[in-house]
Design an enzyme around this catalytic site. Structure first.
Site, PDB file in Angstrom:
ATOM      1  N   ARG A 154       0.573   3.475  -3.460  1.00  0.00           N
ATOM      2  CA  ARG A 154      -0.065   4.780  -3.300  1.00  0.00           C
ATOM      3  C   ARG A 154       0.823   5.885  -3.880  1.00  0.00           C
ATOM      4  NH1 ARG A 154       0.163   5.182   1.580  1.00  0.00           N
ATOM      5  NH2 ARG A 154      -1.752   4.183   2.233  1.00  0.00           N
ATOM      6  N   SER A 189       0.835  -1.205   0.000  1.00  0.00           N
ATOM      7  CA  SER A 189       0.000   0.000   0.000  1.00  0.00           C
ATOM      8  C   SER A 189       0.870   1.256   0.000  1.00  0.00           C
ATOM      9  CB  SER A 189      -0.972  -0.001   1.185  1.00  0.00           C
ATOM     10  OG  SER A 189      -0.314   0.248   2.376  1.00  0.00           O
ATOM     11  N   ASN A 242      -0.239   7.834  -7.403  1.00  0.00           N
ATOM     12  CA  ASN A 242      -0.528   9.268  -7.401  1.00  0.00           C
ATOM     13  C   ASN A 242       0.413  10.048  -8.297  1.00  0.00           C
ATOM     14  OD1 ASN A 242      -2.739  10.213  -5.445  1.00  0.00           O
ATOM     15  ND2 ASN A 242      -1.703   8.579  -4.343  1.00  0.00           N
TER      16      ASN A 242
END
Lengths: 68, 282
Positions: free
Chosen positions: B209, B205, B213
């Site tokens: 992430r 994660s 992004n």
């Protein structure tokens, strides 16, 4: 037994935690399947376990009164 | 927009985007797509820019360290002290008794990730065009839009989590965590799998992430750049240029928030994960 005050910051990751646990479940299952040549039994079952575990984890994070 | 000009028809748009999202790869790379084709593929641009920015941090810190003043600090010292206070505040909020390494590590993560993300704000064509003059055909300037960087950092954190788990819980305590958590002593096989998944999800994660992004942000910049690039088809299409300027400025301002937020989240979650690993119970 000390609980970190800022562990509420885990809430930041609540969204991606669920997705990551499902992905991690599938990955781990795939690894085990490749080792044991049992495709796709562990792939699917670990993926499901990841989904269940991820949901439980999110529920625990969101309902922990210490984190509010 | 010179590279947008090259792709002026047909699949030009796709080529332009693909070209900008391809790393300068050496070693085990696909000769046609220039993507990594095996383990021994090295993304030279990613390594170059991340080491360059790391070196910049070391250089600026060393210079500032020699010029520290007591009493009323100068502008830059004040700025650095405010970042230090901010990071220290986050650590003291999340970590009861932090080991000495946590402070410097969190600060390094925050500043380094922020600087690597900041490369996204440099005009998308500028550095690749300069590099193409020097004969470098591919250049991806934002190291964090490379999955390798994001996962290299998140798996470093993962190994530190394992280390601190061993250190604070001991081998038996860590094993117990795998055996009896979260469903108790009657579901040991399920517990092992579940805890394994839970632990593996942490670096996943963290890395996904940051990568997701930054990659999406870069892609939006490329799409906005294509608006002005359309003018190479015909001057009439210069009508899009004001729109490009407005959109670019808007996304740039918004992206400053995104890059800071991503650096902050990476740092904070590292601290929280390590503090969880550092406790004796689970």
């Amino acid at each position: 037994m000390e609980k970190a005050k800022g562990s509420g910051l885990l809430l930041i990751s609540a969204g991606s935690q669920l997705t990551s646990m499902v992905v991690a479940g599938f990955l781990l299952g795939y690894g085990v399947d490749v080792l044991l040549k049992t495709q796709p039994i562990f792939f699917l079952s670990f993926g499901m376990l990841g989904l269940v575990g991820g949901t439980l984890k999110i529920y625990r994070i969101l309902s922990d009164p210490d984190l509010q | 927009m010179s590279q947008a000009a090259e792709g002026s028809s047909g699949g030009g748009t796709v080529e332009y985007i693909q070209h900008h999202l391809t790393n300068l790869c050496i070693g085990d790379c696909d000769p046609i797509t220039h993507k990594a084709a095996g383990f021994w593929a090295l993304h030279v641009d990613t390594v170059f820019f991340s080491v360059l920015l790391g070196g910049l941090i070391v250089l600026v810190s060393a210079r500032l360290g020699k010029q520290l003043t007591e009493g009323v600090p100068g502008g830059f010292q004040n700025f650095v002290e405010s970042i230090l206070d901010f990071v220290n505040g986050q650590i003291s909020d999340s970590f009861p008794n932090p080991p000495k390494i946590i402070g410097p590590m969190a600060l390094t993560i925050f500043v380094w990730v922020w600087l690597m993300n900041f490369m996204d704000l440099i005009p998308v064509d500028l550095l690749p065009v300069i590099a193409s003059w020097m004969g470098v055909s591919y250049l991806k300037v934002v190291p964090t839009t490379d999955l390798s960087t994001a996962f290299a950092m998140s798996f470093t954190v993962f190994f530190l989590i394992i280390y601190y788990n061993f250190k604070s819980k001991g081998a038996v305590g860590y094993l117990k965590m795998f055996l009896f958590h979260p469903f108790g002593k009657f579901f040991i096989p399920a517990n092992i799998v579940m805890t394994g998944i839970e632990e593996l999800a942490k670096p996943l994660s963290l890395g996904l992430r940051l990568f997701g992004n930054m990659f999406a942000g870069e892609l939006v910049f490329l799409l906005i750049a294509l608006l002005g690039g359309a003018a190479t088809l015909g001057l009439g299409l210069l009508i899009w240029f004001p729109l490009q300027v407005v959109l670019d400025l808007g996304w740039l301002l918004f992206h400053i928030l995104v890059i800071t937020l991503q650096a902050f989240i990476f740092m904070v979650l590292t601290i929280v994960y390590l503090s969880m690993a550092h406790t004796k119970d689970h």
